[in-house]
Write a protein that holds these residues in place. Structure first.
Motif, mmCIF file in Angstrom:
data_model
loop_
_atom_site.group_PDB
_atom_site.id
_atom_site.type_symbol
_atom_site.label_atom_id
_atom_site.label_comp_id
_atom_site.label_asym_id
_atom_site.label_seq_id
_atom_site.Cartn_x
_atom_site.Cartn_y
_atom_site.Cartn_z
ATOM 1 N N TYR A 16 24.116 73.762 75.236
ATOM 2 C CA TYR A 16 25.335 72.967 75.208
ATOM 3 C C TYR A 16 26.084 73.173 73.901
ATOM 4 N N VAL A 17 25.851 74.295 73.253
ATOM 5 C CA VAL A 17 26.499 74.625 71.993
ATOM 6 C C VAL A 17 27.366 75.860 72.189
ATOM 7 N N CYS A 31 33.375 66.671 79.268
ATOM 8 C CA CYS A 31 33.164 67.060 77.872
ATOM 9 C C CYS A 31 34.255 68.061 77.468
ATOM 10 N N GLN A 58 35.327 69.148 74.624
ATOM 11 C CA GLN A 58 35.058 69.323 73.202
ATOM 12 C C GLN A 58 34.001 70.401 73.040
ATOM 13 N N ILE A 90 30.906 71.891 71.175
ATOM 14 C CA ILE A 90 29.809 71.333 70.388
ATOM 15 C C ILE A 90 29.242 72.416 69.478
ATOM 16 N N ASN A 113 25.583 68.644 66.078
ATOM 17 C CA ASN A 113 24.313 68.119 66.590
ATOM 18 C C ASN A 113 23.411 67.641 65.460
ATOM 19 N N CYS A 127 30.913 64.003 72.002
ATOM 20 C CA CYS A 127 29.914 64.632 72.872
ATOM 21 C C CYS A 127 28.988 65.472 72.002
ATOM 22 N N ALA A 128 27.702 65.253 72.130
ATOM 23 C CA ALA A 128 26.744 65.984 71.300
ATOM 24 C C ALA A 128 25.355 65.897 71.912
ATOM 25 N N ALA A 173 33.576 66.493 65.387
ATOM 26 C CA ALA A 173 33.963 66.318 66.783
ATOM 27 C C ALA A 173 35.445 66.627 66.982
ATOM 28 N N GLY A 228 35.886 70.243 67.126
ATOM 29 C CA GLY A 228 35.439 70.738 68.424
ATOM 30 C C GLY A 228 36.475 70.510 69.517
#
Length: 275
Positions: free
Chosen positions: A86-87, A97, A99, A101, A106, A191-192, A230, A233
């Protein structure tokens, strides 16, 4: 040394002279159907079956009898296990989401949550009744929605992989309600991590979807760092999704205008009622 013929064993000179056993899983014909007990499997021609391996030898690495013998990292069907991340710009996140990440985000979120958890744990140990009245955070979609409606939420953290259940009242409705409520109340949404990682921060075996921060005293600098990362992102996401970003901005402006109009109308009605 006893004679081999007394044990029912063939003369060593005869080994290899005769034809080889075509089936290595069968007993050697020369030993007969009932060989003496205690002989190693190699002498019985049982290579590869129980009793043939030296004592203490472990199975091949990655082999698990409970999993049907599939190598580690490979599913029983033979396909590699999922390695979702999710990065980054191509992360497999859910549509809500909007944004990008980063690993830095994180790490900052993990530090923020761990610190706040420590504050609340110490407060609970010192005075549970008082700590329950002044909590630092709440977890779960339902509790987060309550925090937003009550005006207590300072920020909301969402996992980027909340499964979409589109039935009425399902998870996707809850997430949409949270995001809309945060937009109306000017509460930042970050979101993270992931549902699993959020749960691990708090020592839960179960997964966690959302956290509302109610207090940020003592972590103001780290809190601002999280919000800044964030925001970066979201800017990167908008650059890679210009059309959707423009549509979202127009929708947000329309919603803000509707709220302003409703507020002005309510104020006017109160003024008339006062006259």
């Amino acid at each position: 040394m006893p004679h081999l013929d007394l044990l029912g064993l063939p003369d060593p000179s005869g080994f290899g002279a005769g034809p080889q056993n075509p089936n290595p899983c069968l007993l050697s014909p020369s030993l007969g159907p009932n060989p003496p007990p205690g002989l190693p499997g190699s002498m019985l021609g049982l290579s590869g079956v129980q009793g043939s391996s030296p004592r203490g030898r472990s199975p091949p690495r990655g082999f698990s009898p409970n999993r049907g013998g599939s190598p580690r990292g490979v599913s029983p069907g033979g396909s590699p296990r999922s390695t979702l991340t999710y990065v980054g710009p191509n992360a497999a996140v859910q549509p809500y989401c909007k944004q990008e990440i980063s690993m830095g985000l994180n790490a900052a979120v993990t530090g923020l949550l761990t610190t706040i958890k420590g504050f609340q744990d110490r407060a609970m140990a010192k005075n549970p009744a008082k700590a329950n009245m002044r909590r630092w955070y709440v977890c779960g979609l339902r509790e987060v929605r309550k925090a937003i409606k009550s005006g207590k939420a300072r920020a909301v953290l969402l996992a980027p992989n909340i499964e979409q259940i589109e039935a009425e009242g399902g998870l996707i409705d809850s997430v949409d309600d949270i995001i809309a409520g945060c937009g109306a109340a000017a509460v930042p949404v970050v979101c993270a991590l992931s549902r699993k990682k959020m749960g691990e921060v708090y020592g839960f075996r179960k997964r966690m979807s959302a956290i509302a921060l109610l207090e940020v005293g003592g972590v103001a600098e780290l809190f601002e760092t999280v919000l800044g990362l964030a925001a970066e992102g979201r800017a990167r996401w908008a650059e890679s999704h210009p059309e959707q970003a423009a549509a979202d901005a127009a929708a947000a402006a329309a919603a803000a205008a509707a709220v302003a109009e409703a507020t002005a109308q309510l104020a006017a009605e109160k003024h008339v009622a006062g006259d």
